[in-house]
Scaffold this motif. Structure first.
Motif, PDB file in Angstrom:
ATOM      1  N   VAL A 166      28.859  27.921  29.407  1.00  0.00           N
ATOM      2  CA  VAL A 166      28.103  28.953  30.114  1.00  0.00           C
ATOM      3  C   VAL A 166      27.425  28.348  31.340  1.00  0.00           C
ATOM      4  N   TYR A 167      26.778  27.198  31.133  1.00  0.00           N
ATOM      5  CA  TYR A 167      26.066  26.561  32.242  1.00  0.00           C
ATOM      6  C   TYR A 167      27.031  25.936  33.243  1.00  0.00           C
ATOM      7  N   ALA A 168      28.193  25.522  32.792  1.00  0.00           N
ATOM      8  CA  ALA A 168      29.197  25.019  33.732  1.00  0.00           C
ATOM      9  C   ALA A 168      29.642  26.133  34.665  1.00  0.00           C
ATOM     10  N   PHE A 169      29.926  27.305  34.091  1.00  0.00           N
ATOM     11  CA  PHE A 169      30.354  28.405  34.950  1.00  0.00           C
ATOM     12  C   PHE A 169      29.250  28.802  35.921  1.00  0.00           C
ATOM     13  N   LEU A 170      28.023  28.957  35.419  1.00  0.00           N
ATOM     14  CA  LEU A 170      26.922  29.371  36.287  1.00  0.00           C
ATOM     15  C   LEU A 170      26.629  28.328  37.363  1.00  0.00           C
ATOM     16  N   PHE A 190      30.977  36.861  28.408  1.00  0.00           N
ATOM     17  CA  PHE A 190      31.043  36.932  29.866  1.00  0.00           C
ATOM     18  C   PHE A 190      31.124  38.379  30.339  1.00  0.00           C
ATOM     19  N   SER A 191      30.362  38.668  31.405  1.00  0.00           N
ATOM     20  CA  SER A 191      30.443  39.965  32.070  1.00  0.00           C
ATOM     21  C   SER A 191      30.088  39.765  33.536  1.00  0.00           C
ATOM     22  N   ARG A 192      30.444  40.727  34.342  1.00  0.00           N
ATOM     23  CA  ARG A 192      30.137  40.640  35.772  1.00  0.00           C
ATOM     24  C   ARG A 192      28.621  40.539  35.994  1.00  0.00           C
ATOM     25  N   ASP A 193      27.842  41.360  35.293  1.00  0.00           N
ATOM     26  CA  ASP A 193      26.392  41.334  35.449  1.00  0.00           C
ATOM     27  C   ASP A 193      25.793  40.033  34.930  1.00  0.00           C
ATOM     28  N   TRP A 194      26.308  39.549  33.801  1.00  0.00           N
ATOM     29  CA  TRP A 194      25.811  38.299  33.220  1.00  0.00           C
ATOM     30  C   TRP A 194      26.001  37.149  34.190  1.00  0.00           C
ATOM     31  N   ALA A 195      27.111  37.130  34.893  1.00  0.00           N
ATOM     32  CA  ALA A 195      27.410  36.017  35.788  1.00  0.00           C
ATOM     33  C   ALA A 195      26.620  36.064  37.078  1.00  0.00           C
ATOM     34  N   THR A 196      26.067  37.213  37.417  1.00  0.00           N
ATOM     35  CA  THR A 196      25.397  37.351  38.717  1.00  0.00           C
ATOM     36  C   THR A 196      23.940  37.762  38.559  1.00  0.00           C
ATOM     37  N   GLY A 199      21.692  36.971  41.344  1.00  0.00           N
ATOM     38  CA  GLY A 199      22.041  37.495  42.655  1.00  0.00           C
ATOM     39  C   GLY A 199      23.470  37.211  43.038  1.00  0.00           C
ATOM     40  N   GLY A 200      23.926  37.863  44.098  1.00  0.00           N
ATOM     41  CA  GLY A 200      25.294  37.706  44.562  1.00  0.00           C
ATOM     42  C   GLY A 200      26.245  38.599  43.803  1.00  0.00           C
ATOM     43  N   VAL A 201      27.520  38.483  44.144  1.00  0.00           N
ATOM     44  CA  VAL A 201      28.567  39.232  43.456  1.00  0.00           C
ATOM     45  C   VAL A 201      29.607  38.237  42.953  1.00  0.00           C
ATOM     46  N   LEU A 202      30.359  38.641  41.958  1.00  0.00           N
ATOM     47  CA  LEU A 202      31.291  37.736  41.313  1.00  0.00           C
ATOM     48  C   LEU A 202      32.303  37.162  42.294  1.00  0.00           C
ATOM     49  N   ARG A 228      38.613  39.059  28.196  1.00  0.00           N
ATOM     50  CA  ARG A 228      37.813  39.867  29.120  1.00  0.00           C
ATOM     51  C   ARG A 228      37.356  39.020  30.309  1.00  0.00           C
ATOM     52  N   ALA A 229      36.929  37.788  30.050  1.00  0.00           N
ATOM     53  CA  ALA A 229      36.512  36.895  31.138  1.00  0.00           C
ATOM     54  C   ALA A 229      37.671  36.629  32.082  1.00  0.00           C
ATOM     55  N   ARG A 230      38.848  36.364  31.525  1.00  0.00           N
ATOM     56  CA  ARG A 230      40.038  36.135  32.357  1.00  0.00           C
ATOM     57  C   ARG A 230      40.323  37.337  33.239  1.00  0.00           C
ATOM     58  N   ASP A 231      40.275  38.534  32.648  1.00  0.00           N
ATOM     59  CA  ASP A 231      40.621  39.737  33.404  1.00  0.00           C
ATOM     60  C   ASP A 231      39.600  40.028  34.502  1.00  0.00           C
ATOM     61  N   LEU A 232      38.307  39.859  34.187  1.00  0.00           N
ATOM     62  CA  LEU A 232      37.270  40.107  35.190  1.00  0.00           C
ATOM     63  C   LEU A 232      37.384  39.113  36.348  1.00  0.00           C
ATOM     64  N   LEU A 233      37.630  37.854  36.027  1.00  0.00           N
ATOM     65  CA  LEU A 233      37.757  36.848  37.077  1.00  0.00           C
ATOM     66  C   LEU A 233      39.008  37.092  37.914  1.00  0.00           C
ATOM     67  N   SER A 234      40.094  37.469  37.274  1.00  0.00           N
ATOM     68  CA  SER A 234      41.324  37.777  38.012  1.00  0.00           C
ATOM     69  C   SER A 234      41.112  38.952  38.955  1.00  0.00           C
ATOM     70  N   GLU A 235      40.445  39.988  38.469  1.00  0.00           N
ATOM     71  CA  GLU A 235      40.163  41.153  39.311  1.00  0.00           C
ATOM     72  C   GLU A 235      39.283  40.795  40.502  1.00  0.00           C
ATOM     73  N   ALA A 236      38.432  39.769  40.318  1.00  0.00           N
ATOM     74  CA  ALA A 236      37.537  39.340  41.390  1.00  0.00           C
ATOM     75  C   ALA A 236      38.203  38.341  42.328  1.00  0.00           C
ATOM     76  N   GLY A 237      39.485  38.051  42.106  1.00  0.00           N
ATOM     77  CA  GLY A 237      40.226  37.199  43.022  1.00  0.00           C
ATOM     78  C   GLY A 237      40.288  35.734  42.665  1.00  0.00           C
ATOM     79  N   TYR A 238      39.836  35.367  41.477  1.00  0.00           N
ATOM     80  CA  TYR A 238      39.898  33.974  41.054  1.00  0.00           C
ATOM     81  C   TYR A 238      41.309  33.597  40.607  1.00  0.00           C
TER      82      TYR A 238
END
Length: 270
Positions: A166-170, A190-196, A199-202, A228-238
């Motif tokens: 968790v802290y590595a990703f953040l 993992f969620s979009r809101d949890w990661a940001t 502030g900022g956007v994913l 879910r984390a994979r899909d959210l990150l993929s949708e965000a362009g990762y």
């Protein structure tokens, strides 16, 4: 995980603003439930550095910051360090700043003043969030800066397991100009809101490649969390990779080897 640690060890002390807890020598029968306060003060923390066996101080090396899990310590990541140094990376192993003690775990550490632990380290969610912010945007980046004072570091990647994931990703997300990739094993919720939350956007850090790893029988993190984390990150362009394996909440040596191979490929593409 059973990989021989053959590289040299070096210890650096990190001066950083963080939170300290008082320590009692013995339990008092007169105060069965003492109040606990946390205050912000400067302190020195150990940062362990393991070097490749053929280390040359004139060369520049890529590095990996490796973050242990909750209730553990940097010593538990020596097998991770060995795999990294064998592949030519400098391994940087900070120890989490918050001492955690319970009837089951004694003298081990947490990356934040968690309000969710049994027993909680704090009952103040605001202090919990503040401690996370300090770790992610101050403590870990300063550890890397301290290491740069002594070693010639090239690109730096961040690697974590469980709470450390968790802290590595953040850390990578909020310092995406300082890190070049993220590896997170056993990361749940993992969620979009949890990661940001700070502030900022994913999408802000989508230039960073990400490797996720999770056992399909993990009793602590449902495998759906990794998907879910994979899909959210993929949708965000990762550019994200999900490695699954038939195991629980662990980092098997075969998966560690696979993660290092991914890291080498990412580094070669730079």
């Amino acid at each position: 995980m059973c990989i021989r640690a053959s590289a040299s060890w070096c210890v650096l002390m990190l001066a950083a603003g963080t939170t300290l807890a008082g320590q009692s020598v013995e339990r008092s029968d007169h105060v069965p439930n003492p109040d606990t306060l946390w205050y912000h003060a400067p302190a020195f923390f150990r940062v362990m550095i393991e070097l490749p066996e053929d280390f040359d101080s004139e060369r520049t090396y890529p590095a990996v910051v490796a973050l242990h899990g909750f209730g553990s310590s940097y010593a538990s990541f020596r097998s991770v360090a060995a795999a990294l140094t064998d592949a030519g990376f400098i391994a940087i192993l900070p120890e989490a700043p918050y001492l955690f003690q319970s009837s089951d775990v004694d003298g081990q550490y947490s990356w934040g003043l968690n309000s969710w632990t049994p027993p909680p380290l704090t009952d103040d969610p605001g202090l919990d969030r503040r401690s996370t912010e300090l770790t992610v945007t101050d403590f870990i980046p300063k550890a890397v800066e301290r290491v740069r004072e002594r070693y010639n570091l090239g690109p730096v990647y961040v690697f974590g397991f469980s709470q450390g994931a968790v802290y590595a990703f953040l850390t990578g997300f909020y310092n995406h100009d300082k890190f070049s990739g993220i590896i997170a094993f056993g990361m749940g919720g993992f969620s979009r809101d949890w990661a940001t939350v700070q502030g900022g956007v994913l999408e802000d850090a989508n230039h960073l490649p990400v490797l996720l790893g999770l056992g399909r029988s993990d009793p602590m993190v449902p495998y759906e969390d990794a998907e879910r984390a994979r899909d959210l990150l993929s949708e965000a362009g990762y550019r994200v990779t999900l490695n699954d394996f038939p195991g629980g909440h662990s980092l098997p040596s075969a998966e560690l080897t696979r993660a290092v191979q991914w890291l080498l490929e990412v580094h070669r593409r730079r």
